[in-house]
Design a protein around this motif. Sequence first.
Motif, PDB file in Angstrom:
ATOM      1  N   THR A  40       0.851  -1.345   0.013  1.00 13.08           N
ATOM      2  CA  THR A  40      -0.008   0.437   0.313  1.00 13.08           C
ATOM      3  C   THR A  40       0.776   1.297   0.386  1.00 13.08           C
ATOM      4  OG1 THR A  40      -2.026  -0.959   1.570  1.00 13.08           O
ATOM      5  CG2 THR A  40      -1.599   1.424   0.946  1.00 13.08           C
ATOM      6  N   ASP A  41       1.910   1.417   1.009  1.00 13.83           N
ATOM      7  CA  ASP A  41       2.827   2.399   0.675  1.00 13.83           C
ATOM      8  C   ASP A  41       3.382   2.688  -0.263  1.00 13.83           C
ATOM      9  OD1 ASP A  41       1.544   2.916   3.294  1.00 13.83           O
ATOM     10  OD2 ASP A  41       3.559   2.412   4.823  1.00 13.83           O
ATOM     11  N   LEU A  44       0.567   3.894  -3.083  1.00 16.96           N
ATOM     12  CA  LEU A  44       0.458   5.198  -2.874  1.00 16.96           C
ATOM     13  C   LEU A  44       1.660   6.403  -3.030  1.00 16.96           C
ATOM     14  CD1 LEU A  44      -1.110   5.390  -0.016  1.00 16.96           C
ATOM     15  CD2 LEU A  44      -2.339   5.441  -1.597  1.00 16.96           C
ATOM     16  N   HIS A  57      -6.497   7.069   0.013  1.00 15.89           N
ATOM     17  CA  HIS A  57      -6.977   6.426   0.638  1.00 15.89           C
ATOM     18  C   HIS A  57      -7.946   5.505   1.503  1.00 15.89           C
ATOM     19  CE1 HIS A  57      -4.294   3.571   3.393  1.00 15.89           C
ATOM     20  NE2 HIS A  57      -4.826   2.855   2.547  1.00 15.89           N
ATOM     21  N   ASP A  59      -9.649   3.567   3.715  1.00 13.35           N
ATOM     22  CA  ASP A  59      -8.898   2.875   4.503  1.00 13.35           C
ATOM     23  C   ASP A  59     -10.061   2.512   6.436  1.00 13.35           C
ATOM     24  OD1 ASP A  59      -9.404   4.913   6.278  1.00 13.35           O
ATOM     25  OD2 ASP A  59      -6.788   5.806   6.584  1.00 13.35           O
TER      26      ASP A  59
END
Length: 288
Positions: A40-41, A44, A57, A59
């Motif tokens: 994910t990081d 992104l 994002h 979440d």
Amino acid sequence: MAESRQRYGLITTDDGGVVDDLMFANRGDHFLLVLNAARTDVDLERLRALDGVTVTHLDDRALLALQGPKAAEALGRLIDGVADLTFMDSIALDWDGTEVWVSRSGYTGEDGFEVSVPNDRAIEFARALLAMDEVAPAGLGARDSLRLEAGMPLYGHELTEDISPVEAGLNWAIPKVRRPGGSRAGGYPGADIIGAQLADGAPRERIGLRIDGRAPVREGAAVFASEDGADPIGVVTSGGFAATLGAPIAMALVEAGSAGDRVYAEVRGKRVPADVAPLPFVAHNYHR
């Protein structure tokens, strides 16, 4: 891609490797992306570097996968309209006054659904499914054995930043319009390298293995072209016992053209024979 449809896609590196594989759906005024959680990081950061793109994002939602030949029957008791979906449809539907996002997809090779539910109702939704006789819980280990039977790559195994989509056998995921000679050829990171591999072949290839005996061959085992070969031709990327087949199977990344009909994987100092097998090991059963 038509609205309410979903596709499998790739984020690539400048060197032609794969940052992540993902699902993306056309939701009309935006695209909904479903990433691998562990990436994910990284994803992104790359997405937010794109000009003219706004990234939000999400979440506050959970994702549950319901897979199997009775998935539509079970899920239909909770959510109207799911039986009308075909493979890779992706729409918003109502469950008990809550909007849920449903796609007829999954990474098992079987018919099924992935359902995005707000976090605060995810446990309630899971318990409603598990209350049905047809539904049982399954962990990532079960999903992993099914995707291996289905011959599907998994990020960190058959896909990494050092493995190209062509080496991973994912040529089909690159649309013709983005290939050399297409109307929108290139324009993505690593396009020159990936395009050349599409045209001329890649240095490595992903193959399937049917292991002799009953003991599985695990990830990391060296693969040899012969029983007494001095140098390995590749490495096992995923391996385990296929419950559907009642036999051990594996996938390996090897030098292109180096594997004949039979190879040998090294396990604890011994060479274990294996037949090179077509992928998938078990036929897909999507609802088209």
